[in-house]
Design a protein around this motif. Structure first.
Motif, PDB file in Angstrom:
ATOM      1  N   GLU A   1      -4.324  -4.247   0.623  1.00 41.47           N
ATOM      2  CA  GLU A   1      -3.714  -3.160  -0.149  1.00 41.47           C
ATOM      3  C   GLU A   1      -4.732  -2.074  -0.461  1.00 41.47           C
ATOM      4  O   GLU A   1      -4.433  -0.882  -0.371  1.00 41.47           O
ATOM      5  CB  GLU A   1      -3.112  -3.702  -1.447  1.00 41.47           C
ATOM      6  CG  GLU A   1      -1.877  -4.549  -1.233  1.00 41.47           C
ATOM      7  CD  GLU A   1      -1.404  -5.241  -2.495  1.00 41.47           C
ATOM      8  OE1 GLU A   1      -2.081  -5.148  -3.552  1.00 41.47           O
ATOM      9  OE2 GLU A   1      -0.345  -5.900  -2.431  1.00 41.47           O
TER      10      GLU A   1
ATOM     11  N   GLU B   1      -5.450  -0.099   2.727  1.00 43.06           N
ATOM     12  CA  GLU B   1      -4.346   0.817   3.019  1.00 43.06           C
ATOM     13  C   GLU B   1      -4.394   2.039   2.110  1.00 43.06           C
ATOM     14  O   GLU B   1      -4.184   3.168   2.560  1.00 43.06           O
ATOM     15  CB  GLU B   1      -3.002   0.100   2.873  1.00 43.06           C
ATOM     16  CG  GLU B   1      -2.725  -0.899   3.975  1.00 43.06           C
ATOM     17  CD  GLU B   1      -1.473  -1.725   3.732  1.00 43.06           C
ATOM     18  OE1 GLU B   1      -0.660  -1.356   2.853  1.00 43.06           O
ATOM     19  OE2 GLU B   1      -1.315  -2.743   4.426  1.00 43.06           O
ATOM     20  N   TYR B   2      -4.667   1.820   0.832  1.00 47.70           N
ATOM     21  CA  TYR B   2      -4.763   2.944  -0.115  1.00 47.70           C
ATOM     22  C   TYR B   2      -5.896   3.888   0.285  1.00 47.70           C
ATOM     23  O   TYR B   2      -5.734   5.107   0.280  1.00 47.70           O
ATOM     24  CB  TYR B   2      -4.973   2.413  -1.536  1.00 47.70           C
ATOM     25  CG  TYR B   2      -5.104   3.524  -2.550  1.00 47.70           C
ATOM     26  CD1 TYR B   2      -3.999   4.255  -2.939  1.00 47.70           C
ATOM     27  CD2 TYR B   2      -6.335   3.838  -3.108  1.00 47.70           C
ATOM     28  CE1 TYR B   2      -4.112   5.284  -3.858  1.00 47.70           C
ATOM     29  CE2 TYR B   2      -6.465   4.859  -4.018  1.00 47.70           C
ATOM     30  CZ  TYR B   2      -5.351   5.593  -4.396  1.00 47.70           C
ATOM     31  OH  TYR B   2      -5.467   6.615  -5.298  1.00 47.70           O
TER      32      TYR B   2
ATOM     33  N   GLU C   1      -4.901   6.017   3.119  1.00 46.31           N
ATOM     34  CA  GLU C   1      -4.042   7.123   2.681  1.00 46.31           C
ATOM     35  C   GLU C   1      -4.868   8.279   2.124  1.00 46.31           C
ATOM     36  O   GLU C   1      -4.484   9.438   2.236  1.00 46.31           O
ATOM     37  CB  GLU C   1      -3.053   6.638   1.613  1.00 46.31           C
ATOM     38  CG  GLU C   1      -1.987   5.709   2.139  1.00 46.31           C
ATOM     39  CD  GLU C   1      -1.159   5.088   1.021  1.00 46.31           C
ATOM     40  OE1 GLU C   1      -1.250   5.538  -0.146  1.00 46.31           O
ATOM     41  OE2 GLU C   1      -0.413   4.129   1.315  1.00 46.31           O
ATOM     42  N   LEU C   2      -6.022   7.968   1.552  1.00 47.12           N
ATOM     43  CA  LEU C   2      -6.902   9.001   1.018  1.00 47.12           C
ATOM     44  C   LEU C   2      -7.792   9.627   2.098  1.00 47.12           C
ATOM     45  O   LEU C   2      -8.560  10.540   1.819  1.00 47.12           O
ATOM     46  CB  LEU C   2      -7.794   8.420  -0.094  1.00 47.12           C
ATOM     47  CG  LEU C   2      -7.068   7.975  -1.359  1.00 47.12           C
ATOM     48  CD1 LEU C   2      -8.057   7.313  -2.318  1.00 47.12           C
ATOM     49  CD2 LEU C   2      -6.368   9.149  -2.039  1.00 47.12           C
TER      50      LEU C   2
END
Length: 150
Positions: free
Chosen positions: A140, A143-144, A147-148
């Motif tokens: 997780e 993945e975060y 995204e950044l």
């Protein structure tokens, strides 16, 4: 850039050695304040000054800005290392971060975090424990970060 983990002993007076690796970049001064997640944040004077300037540009009419500035800036301590490379941690900051005999200095880029060793170990256990929960948390987080753009 600050990186790595460094465990240091704190004496009964609240003095703790700034890791040598960090002193190279800091010189003999460090700015320490309340951090997030129950630790302390430590900055070079230059980085802290830039952060202060950014905070000063935010609208003081915004209650969240005022609250954050109170929390963050009221705890600031400008510390100088002694001949042995130690700083005297103010008691209010030691209490906030529950610092006791052993502390961990953690380099996280443009700042350092100073943790109670037990709290640091709990933080890391979330990511280093065996099993699917730790793997899921790391996935997780990855993945975060993607995204950044990292």
């Amino acid at each position: 850039m600050f990186t790595g983990e460094h465990v240091q002993k704190m004496d009964d007076k609240g003095r703790v050695i700034v890791p040598f690796k960090f002193r190279d970049e800091l010189g003999n001064k460090v700015v320490i304040t309340r951090g997030l997640d129950g630790c302390l944040f430590a900055f070079s004077e230059e980085v802290f000054q830039k952060l202060e300037e950014k905070l000063a540009e935010l609208p003081f009419t915004d209650k969240k800005v005022r609250d954050f500035n109170r929390f963050f800036l009221a705890g600031v301590a400008n510390l100088e290392t002694d001949k042995l490379g130690r700083v005297l941690m103010p008691s209010v900051l030691r209490g906030y971060a529950s610092l006791q005999k052993e502390v961990v200095w953690v380099g996280v880029g443009n700042r350092m975090e100073i943790w109670n060793i037990d709290e640091w170990n709990k933080q890391m256990a979330d990511f280093t424990a065996e099993g699917s929960d730790a793997n899921k948390k790391l996935e997780e987080l990855a993945e975060y970060m993607a995204e950044l753009g990292i």
